[in-house]
Design a protein around this motif. Structure first.
Motif, PDB file in Angstrom:
ATOM      1  N   GLU A   1      38.294  35.025  28.044  1.00  0.00           N
ATOM      2  CA  GLU A   1      37.639  35.698  29.167  1.00  0.00           C
ATOM      3  C   GLU A   1      38.627  35.906  30.296  1.00  0.00           C
ATOM      4  OE1 GLU A   1      34.608  33.221  31.077  1.00  0.00           O
ATOM      5  OE2 GLU A   1      35.359  31.522  29.935  1.00  0.00           O
ATOM      6  N   ASP A   2      38.345  36.905  31.123  1.00  0.00           N
ATOM      7  CA  ASP A   2      39.211  37.220  32.250  1.00  0.00           C
ATOM      8  C   ASP A   2      38.963  36.255  33.403  1.00  0.00           C
ATOM      9  OD1 ASP A   2      40.354  39.564  31.109  1.00  0.00           O
ATOM     10  OD2 ASP A   2      38.509  40.659  31.580  1.00  0.00           O
ATOM     11  N   PHE A   3      40.046  35.899  34.083  1.00  0.00           N
ATOM     12  CA  PHE A   3      39.922  35.316  35.408  1.00  0.00           C
ATOM     13  C   PHE A   3      39.620  36.457  36.383  1.00  0.00           C
ATOM     14  CE2 PHE A   3      42.238  31.798  33.526  1.00  0.00           C
ATOM     15  CZ  PHE A   3      41.754  30.689  34.209  1.00  0.00           C
ATOM     16  N   LEU A   4      38.719  36.209  37.325  1.00  0.00           N
ATOM     17  CA  LEU A   4      38.320  37.211  38.312  1.00  0.00           C
ATOM     18  C   LEU A   4      38.481  36.646  39.711  1.00  0.00           C
ATOM     19  CD1 LEU A   4      35.088  38.418  36.485  1.00  0.00           C
ATOM     20  CD2 LEU A   4      37.250  39.666  36.647  1.00  0.00           C
ATOM     21  N   LEU A   5      38.570  37.537  40.658  1.00  0.00           N
ATOM     22  CA  LEU A   5      38.708  37.142  42.061  1.00  0.00           C
ATOM     23  C   LEU A   5      37.326  37.083  42.699  1.00  0.00           C
ATOM     24  CD1 LEU A   5      40.636  36.584  44.458  1.00  0.00           C
ATOM     25  CD2 LEU A   5      40.620  39.054  44.887  1.00  0.00           C
ATOM     26  N   VAL A   6      37.016  35.965  43.338  1.00  0.00           N
ATOM     27  CA  VAL A   6      35.738  35.776  44.022  1.00  0.00           C
ATOM     28  C   VAL A   6      36.028  35.510  45.490  1.00  0.00           C
ATOM     29  CG1 VAL A   6      33.580  34.465  44.080  1.00  0.00           C
ATOM     30  CG2 VAL A   6      34.803  34.751  41.910  1.00  0.00           C
ATOM     31  N   THR A   7      35.389  36.284  46.365  1.00  0.00           N
ATOM     32  CA  THR A   7      35.572  36.092  47.803  1.00  0.00           C
ATOM     33  C   THR A   7      34.209  36.014  48.490  1.00  0.00           C
ATOM     34  OG1 THR A   7      35.606  38.469  48.314  1.00  0.00           O
ATOM     35  CG2 THR A   7      37.710  37.436  47.749  1.00  0.00           C
ATOM     36  N   ALA A   8      34.168  35.367  49.627  1.00  0.00           N
ATOM     37  CA  ALA A   8      32.947  35.363  50.424  1.00  0.00           C
ATOM     38  C   ALA A   8      32.566  36.800  50.786  1.00  0.00           C
ATOM     39  CB  ALA A   8      33.143  34.534  51.686  1.00  0.00           C
ATOM     40  N   ARG A   9      31.271  37.056  50.890  1.00  0.00           N
ATOM     41  CA  ARG A   9      30.774  38.415  51.151  1.00  0.00           C
ATOM     42  C   ARG A   9      31.355  38.984  52.447  1.00  0.00           C
ATOM     43  NH1 ARG A   9      28.506  41.994  47.840  1.00  0.00           N
ATOM     44  NH2 ARG A   9      26.979  40.492  47.076  1.00  0.00           N
ATOM     45  N   SER A  10      31.641  38.123  53.422  1.00  0.00           N
ATOM     46  CA  SER A  10      32.149  38.590  54.717  1.00  0.00           C
ATOM     47  C   SER A  10      33.605  39.024  54.669  1.00  0.00           C
ATOM     48  CB  SER A  10      32.004  37.470  55.752  1.00  0.00           C
ATOM     49  OG  SER A  10      32.709  36.308  55.325  1.00  0.00           O
TER      50      SER A  10
ATOM     51  N   ALA B   1      35.514  40.651  41.797  1.00  0.00           N
ATOM     52  CA  ALA B   1      36.339  41.820  41.492  1.00  0.00           C
ATOM     53  C   ALA B   1      37.487  41.422  40.581  1.00  0.00           C
ATOM     54  CB  ALA B   1      36.879  42.437  42.786  1.00  0.00           C
ATOM     55  N   ALA B   2      38.107  42.419  39.964  1.00  0.00           N
ATOM     56  CA  ALA B   2      39.306  42.171  39.170  1.00  0.00           C
ATOM     57  C   ALA B   2      40.445  41.738  40.088  1.00  0.00           C
ATOM     58  CB  ALA B   2      39.698  43.427  38.400  1.00  0.00           C
ATOM     59  N   ILE B   3      41.310  40.898  39.581  1.00  0.00           N
ATOM     60  CA  ILE B   3      42.482  40.496  40.349  1.00  0.00           C
ATOM     61  C   ILE B   3      43.394  41.719  40.502  1.00  0.00           C
ATOM     62  CG2 ILE B   3      44.515  38.998  40.352  1.00  0.00           C
ATOM     63  CD1 ILE B   3      42.881  37.045  38.631  1.00  0.00           C
ATOM     64  N   PRO B   4      43.868  42.000  41.700  1.00  0.00           N
ATOM     65  CA  PRO B   4      44.688  43.206  41.917  1.00  0.00           C
ATOM     66  C   PRO B   4      46.096  43.048  41.352  1.00  0.00           C
ATOM     67  CG  PRO B   4      44.526  41.955  43.938  1.00  0.00           C
ATOM     68  CD  PRO B   4      43.626  41.274  42.956  1.00  0.00           C
ATOM     69  N   ASP B   5      46.179  43.012  40.020  1.00  0.00           N
ATOM     70  CA  ASP B   5      47.456  42.847  39.351  1.00  0.00           C
ATOM     71  C   ASP B   5      47.343  43.498  37.974  1.00  0.00           C
ATOM     72  OD1 ASP B   5      50.170  41.285  39.382  1.00  0.00           O
ATOM     73  OD2 ASP B   5      49.284  40.871  37.419  1.00  0.00           O
ATOM     74  N   PRO B   6      48.319  44.278  37.559  1.00  0.00           N
ATOM     75  CA  PRO B   6      48.205  44.984  36.264  1.00  0.00           C
ATOM     76  C   PRO B   6      48.308  44.064  35.054  1.00  0.00           C
ATOM     77  CG  PRO B   6      50.365  45.364  37.260  1.00  0.00           C
ATOM     78  CD  PRO B   6      49.548  44.659  38.289  1.00  0.00           C
ATOM     79  N   GLU B   7      48.870  42.868  35.221  1.00  0.00           N
ATOM     80  CA  GLU B   7      49.013  41.954  34.096  1.00  0.00           C
ATOM     81  C   GLU B   7      47.701  41.208  33.863  1.00  0.00           C
ATOM     82  OE1 GLU B   7      52.309  39.348  34.656  1.00  0.00           O
ATOM     83  OE2 GLU B   7      53.624  40.937  35.383  1.00  0.00           O
ATOM     84  N   PRO B   8      47.216  41.156  32.626  1.00  0.00           N
ATOM     85  CA  PRO B   8      45.979  40.432  32.353  1.00  0.00           C
ATOM     86  C   PRO B   8      46.162  38.934  32.572  1.00  0.00           C
ATOM     87  CG  PRO B   8      47.024  41.107  30.297  1.00  0.00           C
ATOM     88  CD  PRO B   8      47.791  41.769  31.408  1.00  0.00           C
ATOM     89  N   PHE B   9      45.139  38.301  33.138  1.00  0.00           N
ATOM     90  CA  PHE B   9      45.142  36.856  33.348  1.00  0.00           C
ATOM     91  C   PHE B   9      43.890  36.326  32.662  1.00  0.00           C
ATOM     92  CE2 PHE B   9      44.794  33.245  36.667  1.00  0.00           C
ATOM     93  CZ  PHE B   9      45.445  32.374  35.809  1.00  0.00           C
ATOM     94  N   LEU B  10      44.080  35.668  31.515  1.00  0.00           N
ATOM     95  CA  LEU B  10      42.972  35.305  30.642  1.00  0.00           C
ATOM     96  C   LEU B  10      42.887  33.794  30.447  1.00  0.00           C
ATOM     97  CD1 LEU B  10      43.672  37.926  27.820  1.00  0.00           C
ATOM     98  CD2 LEU B  10      41.955  38.133  29.621  1.00  0.00           C
TER      99      LEU B  10
END
Length: 319
Positions: free
Chosen positions: A166-175, A261-270
């Motif tokens: 599975e992909d690692f994803l970026l999670v940020t506070a809504r603010s 969101a997806a991590i802003p990097d072209p390399e997959p991080f799984l």
């Protein structure tokens, strides 16, 4: 040959009486009459030549012999039920399985996986720990198979199969605005805390290495040991985290308060989740766990991910 003088049905009735300290309550739960309960306990006392209940007080009180039978009787019934299942069920594939589940697996698919295995194994024992102690258990022979992330066990003595990734994803506070570039992420790390697992987690070790390689240097960190609280902490502490898709699902009650969101990097991080056994003798057990792990992902987990409506299911790959 010694006489086998313990009637298991009578023992079951006695255990109900001992648990609830009331004949009528035990009878109601068992679906029989109070008279039948009384007769069964009396017959058991006669067979054992001892008194199990002090009947002249309310609630009913156990004698010393009754307390000993109450303490050990449940395990005897469980062993008898296990024997019955092994003898009578065509669905049981193995006599026993000692299974280790990594924390992420325990927090996500474990109930479905354990149920599937329980239906196929006569004696199932499950341990839930971080990856390092699970590998140690595998080394010392106290578990047969483990399911966890990241054990690089390449030695020939190990049997291992990738269950899913599975992909690692970026999670940020809504603010917080979602970073669009790595430079945005570097800037975010200067003003908001990185919230993740403690350094005993194999996942967090990988996340730390990834961020370091991308020159993302958080000024503040908050570390915990459980998947359950991570998303909530990101929302409540105005932070960010890098989490696999299923770990994000663990904090689904807080998902309205975060961005994913997806991590802003072209390399997959799984992250790969592995099923690992110690040797050839465990290969059949490994195959069973591997098959059931993949099946519960398809049958249950993907639907659960779809329900949170964040397209998390798109980030799971099952071979």
């Amino acid at each position: 040959m010694p006489k086998l003088s313990l009637d298991l049905r009578q023992l079951q009735i006695f255990l109900y009486v001992a648990e609830h300290k009331n004949l009528r309550r035990a009878a109601s739960l068992l679906g029989i009459t109070p008279s039948a309960v009384s007769q069964a306990v009396t017959a058991l006392e006669s067979e054992l030549a001892t008194t199990l209940l002090q009947r002249d007080c309310r609630p009913l009180t156990l004698t010393e012999a009754g307390r000993r039978l109450y303490q050990d009787g449940s395990s005897l019934l469980a062993a008898a039920d296990s024997l019955r299942r092994r003898v009578c069920s065509d669905g049981l594939q193995y006599r026993s399985l000692r299974l280790g589940l990594g924390e992420s697996t325990a927090s996500t698919i474990a109930p479905w996986l354990i149920k599937r295995l329980y239906e196929r194994v006569a004696e199932l024992t499950v341990f839930s720990e971080l990856t390092k102690p699970l590998v140690q258990r595998l080394e010392n022979g106290t578990v047969d198979v483990i399911v966890c992330a990241g054990p690089q066990l390449d030695d020939a003595k190990w049997q291992r199969q990738e269950a899913y990734r599975e992909d690692f994803l970026l999670v940020t506070a809504r603010s917080i605005a979602v970073p669009k570039t790595l430079e945005d992420l570097r800037t975010l790390a200067q003003s908001h805390p990185l919230i993740g697992y403690n350094d005993e987690s194999a996942d967090q070790v990988r996340v730390n290495r990834f961020l370091s390689a991308k020159r993302v240097v958080p000024q503040k960190r908050l570390s915990v040991s459980s998947s359950y609280g991570l998303v909530g902490l990101i929302s409540q502490c105005s932070g960010f985290g890098v989490l696999p898709a299923t770990d994000i699902w663990c904090g689904r009650q807080f998902l309205f308060d975060v961005n994913v969101a997806a991590i802003p990097d072209p390399e997959p991080f799984l992250r790969s989740m592995w099923v690992v056994g110690k040797g050839q003798e465990e290969s059949a057990q490994l195959d069973l766990v591997l098959t059931q792990t993949r099946e519960v992902l398809r049958d249950y987990m993907l639907d659960e991910l779809k329900r949170v409506n964040l397209h998390l299911e798109d980030h799971i790959r099952i071979p």
